[in-house]
Motif scaffolding. Structure first.
Motif, PDB file in Angstrom:
ATOM      1  N   TYR A  10      -6.192 -18.660 -32.670  1.00  0.00           N
ATOM      2  CA  TYR A  10      -6.377 -18.083 -31.348  1.00  0.00           C
ATOM      3  C   TYR A  10      -7.083 -16.747 -31.474  1.00  0.00           C
ATOM      4  CZ  TYR A  10      -2.479 -14.918 -32.277  1.00  0.00           C
ATOM      5  OH  TYR A  10      -1.679 -13.952 -32.826  1.00  0.00           O
ATOM      6  N   LEU A  11      -7.739 -16.369 -30.394  1.00  0.00           N
ATOM      7  CA  LEU A  11      -8.389 -15.073 -30.275  1.00  0.00           C
ATOM      8  C   LEU A  11      -7.758 -14.361 -29.088  1.00  0.00           C
ATOM      9  CD1 LEU A  11     -12.104 -16.185 -30.666  1.00  0.00           C
ATOM     10  CD2 LEU A  11     -10.673 -15.111 -32.392  1.00  0.00           C
ATOM     11  N   THR A  12      -7.678 -13.065 -29.169  1.00  0.00           N
ATOM     12  CA  THR A  12      -7.182 -12.280 -28.054  1.00  0.00           C
ATOM     13  C   THR A  12      -8.402 -11.761 -27.300  1.00  0.00           C
ATOM     14  OG1 THR A  12      -5.277 -11.641 -29.380  1.00  0.00           O
ATOM     15  CG2 THR A  12      -5.706 -10.356 -27.402  1.00  0.00           C
ATOM     16  N   VAL A  13      -8.534 -12.201 -26.052  1.00  0.00           N
ATOM     17  CA  VAL A  13      -9.686 -11.803 -25.246  1.00  0.00           C
ATOM     18  C   VAL A  13      -9.205 -11.177 -23.949  1.00  0.00           C
ATOM     19  CG1 VAL A  13     -11.266 -13.537 -26.176  1.00  0.00           C
ATOM     20  CG2 VAL A  13      -9.864 -14.095 -24.219  1.00  0.00           C
ATOM     21  N   LYS A  14     -10.046 -10.332 -23.393  1.00  0.00           N
ATOM     22  CA  LYS A  14      -9.699  -9.657 -22.152  1.00  0.00           C
ATOM     23  C   LYS A  14     -10.125 -10.522 -20.971  1.00  0.00           C
ATOM     24  CE  LYS A  14     -10.068  -5.194 -19.857  1.00  0.00           C
ATOM     25  NZ  LYS A  14     -10.622  -3.844 -19.949  1.00  0.00           N
ATOM     26  N   ASN A  15      -9.192 -10.815 -20.083  1.00  0.00           N
ATOM     27  CA  ASN A  15      -9.481 -11.555 -18.875  1.00  0.00           C
ATOM     28  C   ASN A  15     -10.179 -10.591 -17.918  1.00  0.00           C
ATOM     29  OD1 ASN A  15      -9.347 -12.732 -16.295  1.00  0.00           O
ATOM     30  ND2 ASN A  15      -7.560 -13.938 -16.879  1.00  0.00           N
ATOM     31  N   THR A  16     -11.420 -10.892 -17.575  1.00  0.00           N
ATOM     32  CA  THR A  16     -12.195  -9.977 -16.732  1.00  0.00           C
ATOM     33  C   THR A  16     -11.688  -9.938 -15.298  1.00  0.00           C
ATOM     34  OG1 THR A  16     -13.799 -11.739 -16.329  1.00  0.00           O
ATOM     35  CG2 THR A  16     -14.292 -10.180 -18.111  1.00  0.00           C
ATOM     36  N   MET A  17     -10.943 -10.959 -14.898  1.00  0.00           N
ATOM     37  CA  MET A  17     -10.405 -10.984 -13.531  1.00  0.00           C
ATOM     38  C   MET A  17      -9.174 -10.088 -13.411  1.00  0.00           C
ATOM     39  SD  MET A  17     -12.352 -13.101 -11.829  1.00  0.00           S
ATOM     40  CE  MET A  17     -11.515 -13.986 -10.549  1.00  0.00           C
ATOM     41  N   THR A  18      -8.257 -10.200 -14.385  1.00  0.00           N
ATOM     42  CA  THR A  18      -7.007  -9.447 -14.311  1.00  0.00           C
ATOM     43  C   THR A  18      -7.035  -8.164 -15.131  1.00  0.00           C
ATOM     44  OG1 THR A  18      -6.044 -10.617 -16.207  1.00  0.00           O
ATOM     45  CG2 THR A  18      -5.692 -11.578 -14.012  1.00  0.00           C
ATOM     46  N   GLY A  19      -7.949  -8.087 -16.093  1.00  0.00           N
ATOM     47  CA  GLY A  19      -8.014  -6.910 -16.956  1.00  0.00           C
ATOM     48  C   GLY A  19      -6.985  -6.942 -18.074  1.00  0.00           C
ATOM     49  N   LYS A  20      -6.232  -8.034 -18.174  1.00  0.00           N
ATOM     50  CA  LYS A  20      -5.203  -8.153 -19.212  1.00  0.00           C
ATOM     51  C   LYS A  20      -5.749  -8.948 -20.385  1.00  0.00           C
ATOM     52  CE  LYS A  20      -1.366  -8.051 -15.946  1.00  0.00           C
ATOM     53  NZ  LYS A  20      -0.196  -8.764 -15.431  1.00  0.00           N
ATOM     54  N   TYR A  21      -5.158  -8.692 -21.564  1.00  0.00           N
ATOM     55  CA  TYR A  21      -5.539  -9.432 -22.755  1.00  0.00           C
ATOM     56  C   TYR A  21      -4.701 -10.695 -22.853  1.00  0.00           C
ATOM     57  CZ  TYR A  21      -8.364  -5.528 -24.247  1.00  0.00           C
ATOM     58  OH  TYR A  21      -9.336  -4.571 -24.323  1.00  0.00           O
ATOM     59  N   GLU A  22      -5.363 -11.793 -23.226  1.00  0.00           N
ATOM     60  CA  GLU A  22      -4.686 -13.079 -23.306  1.00  0.00           C
ATOM     61  C   GLU A  22      -5.037 -13.767 -24.617  1.00  0.00           C
ATOM     62  OE1 GLU A  22      -6.075 -15.326 -19.978  1.00  0.00           O
ATOM     63  OE2 GLU A  22      -5.213 -13.963 -18.512  1.00  0.00           O
ATOM     64  N   LYS A  23      -4.106 -14.603 -25.105  1.00  0.00           N
ATOM     65  CA  LYS A  23      -4.363 -15.431 -26.277  1.00  0.00           C
ATOM     66  C   LYS A  23      -5.098 -16.679 -25.809  1.00  0.00           C
ATOM     67  CE  LYS A  23      -0.495 -14.386 -29.320  1.00  0.00           C
ATOM     68  NZ  LYS A  23       0.688 -14.960 -29.986  1.00  0.00           N
ATOM     69  N   VAL A  24      -6.202 -16.980 -26.491  1.00  0.00           N
ATOM     70  CA  VAL A  24      -6.966 -18.182 -26.190  1.00  0.00           C
ATOM     71  C   VAL A  24      -7.031 -19.004 -27.467  1.00  0.00           C
ATOM     72  CG1 VAL A  24      -9.200 -19.075 -25.463  1.00  0.00           C
ATOM     73  CG2 VAL A  24      -8.331 -16.967 -24.474  1.00  0.00           C
ATOM     74  N   PHE A  25      -6.506 -20.219 -27.428  1.00  0.00           N
ATOM     75  CA  PHE A  25      -6.526 -21.066 -28.607  1.00  0.00           C
ATOM     76  C   PHE A  25      -7.921 -21.654 -28.780  1.00  0.00           C
ATOM     77  CE2 PHE A  25      -2.064 -20.720 -27.675  1.00  0.00           C
ATOM     78  CZ  PHE A  25      -1.528 -20.551 -28.940  1.00  0.00           C
ATOM     79  N   VAL A  26      -8.416 -21.587 -30.019  1.00  0.00           N
ATOM     80  CA  VAL A  26      -9.758 -22.040 -30.339  1.00  0.00           C
ATOM     81  C   VAL A  26      -9.710 -22.906 -31.586  1.00  0.00           C
ATOM     82  CG1 VAL A  26     -10.903 -20.036 -29.307  1.00  0.00           C
ATOM     83  CG2 VAL A  26     -10.208 -19.940 -31.692  1.00  0.00           C
ATOM     84  N   THR A  27     -10.821 -23.549 -31.869  1.00  0.00           N
ATOM     85  CA  THR A  27     -10.910 -24.346 -33.089  1.00  0.00           C
ATOM     86  C   THR A  27     -11.047 -23.411 -34.284  1.00  0.00           C
ATOM     87  OG1 THR A  27     -13.317 -24.465 -33.002  1.00  0.00           O
ATOM     88  CG2 THR A  27     -12.078 -26.219 -31.869  1.00  0.00           C
ATOM     89  N   GLU A  28     -10.812 -23.945 -35.454  1.00  0.00           N
ATOM     90  CA  GLU A  28     -10.938 -23.146 -36.671  1.00  0.00           C
ATOM     91  C   GLU A  28     -12.377 -22.645 -36.825  1.00  0.00           C
ATOM     92  OE1 GLU A  28     -10.241 -23.440 -41.514  1.00  0.00           O
ATOM     93  OE2 GLU A  28      -9.927 -25.217 -40.274  1.00  0.00           O
ATOM     94  N   GLU A  29     -13.349 -23.487 -36.471  1.00  0.00           N
ATOM     95  CA  GLU A  29     -14.755 -23.108 -36.597  1.00  0.00           C
ATOM     96  C   GLU A  29     -15.089 -21.903 -35.712  1.00  0.00           C
ATOM     97  OE1 GLU A  29     -17.499 -25.976 -34.998  1.00  0.00           O
ATOM     98  OE2 GLU A  29     -18.978 -25.437 -36.518  1.00  0.00           O
TER      99      GLU A  29
END
Length: 173
Positions: A10-29
């Protein structure tokens, strides 16, 4: 090896709508592609703090000695890459990080594809077959008309209904 199959990335990305950081599950690649330039930068910073010295062949290399006993460090020489060009980096096999990869855009594109796939599954079997032939098999509307034994105008009308249905169903997803 078995553990790697179950590992989640997973990567931690900032949600541009809420301004909060969220975990986003991604592939290994995707995870490795995102982390690669970060790791390269960290490695570069560690190397940068080492003295540049000449080896026995006269090439500039990073000092591997303990800085407390290193004659170059103790003599007051500033560690770093002062005076080196990009060509020198390339000659030494170092790469410049690729900053073109955007994991957020990759995630959005994947979500859009998933939504489109779900919307296609709401079509009738015949409409799905026509979509498959035209967009995935590369057939023309005339070829599809010949296969189904209908006019090209009828295929065009079906395509108009497909577009309207997809547009309506994409709003749901």
């Amino acid at each position: 090896m078995e553990n790697n199959k179950c590992k989640q990335y997973y990567l931690t990305v900032k949600n541009t709508m809420t301004g909060k950081y969220e975990k986003v599950f991604v592939t290994e690649e995707v995870y490795r592609a995102y982390k690669k330039p970060i790791r390269k930068e960290q490695s570069r910073e560690r190397r940068e703090n080492r003295c540049l010295v000449k080896n026995k062949f006269g090439n500039l290399v990073r000092c591997t000695e303990d800085c407390n006993t290193c004659e170059y460090y103790l003599s007051g020489q500033k560690p770093g890459v002062n005076g080196l060009s990009l060509d020198t980096f390339k000659e030494q096999g170092l790469e410049i990080a690729d900053t073109q990869f955007d994991p957020e855009a990759e995630l959005i594109e994947r979500q859009e594809k998933e939504a489109l796939h779900k919307a296609i599954t709401t079509l009738t079997p015949r409409q799905q077959e026509i979509v498959q032939m035209i967009f995935f098999d590369g057939k023309s509307q005339n070829e599809v008309a010949d296969i189904f034994g209908i006019s090209a105008q009828a295929v065009s009308n079906v395509m108009a209904r497909i577009y309207a249905s997809l547009e309506k169903n994409l709003k749901k997803f």
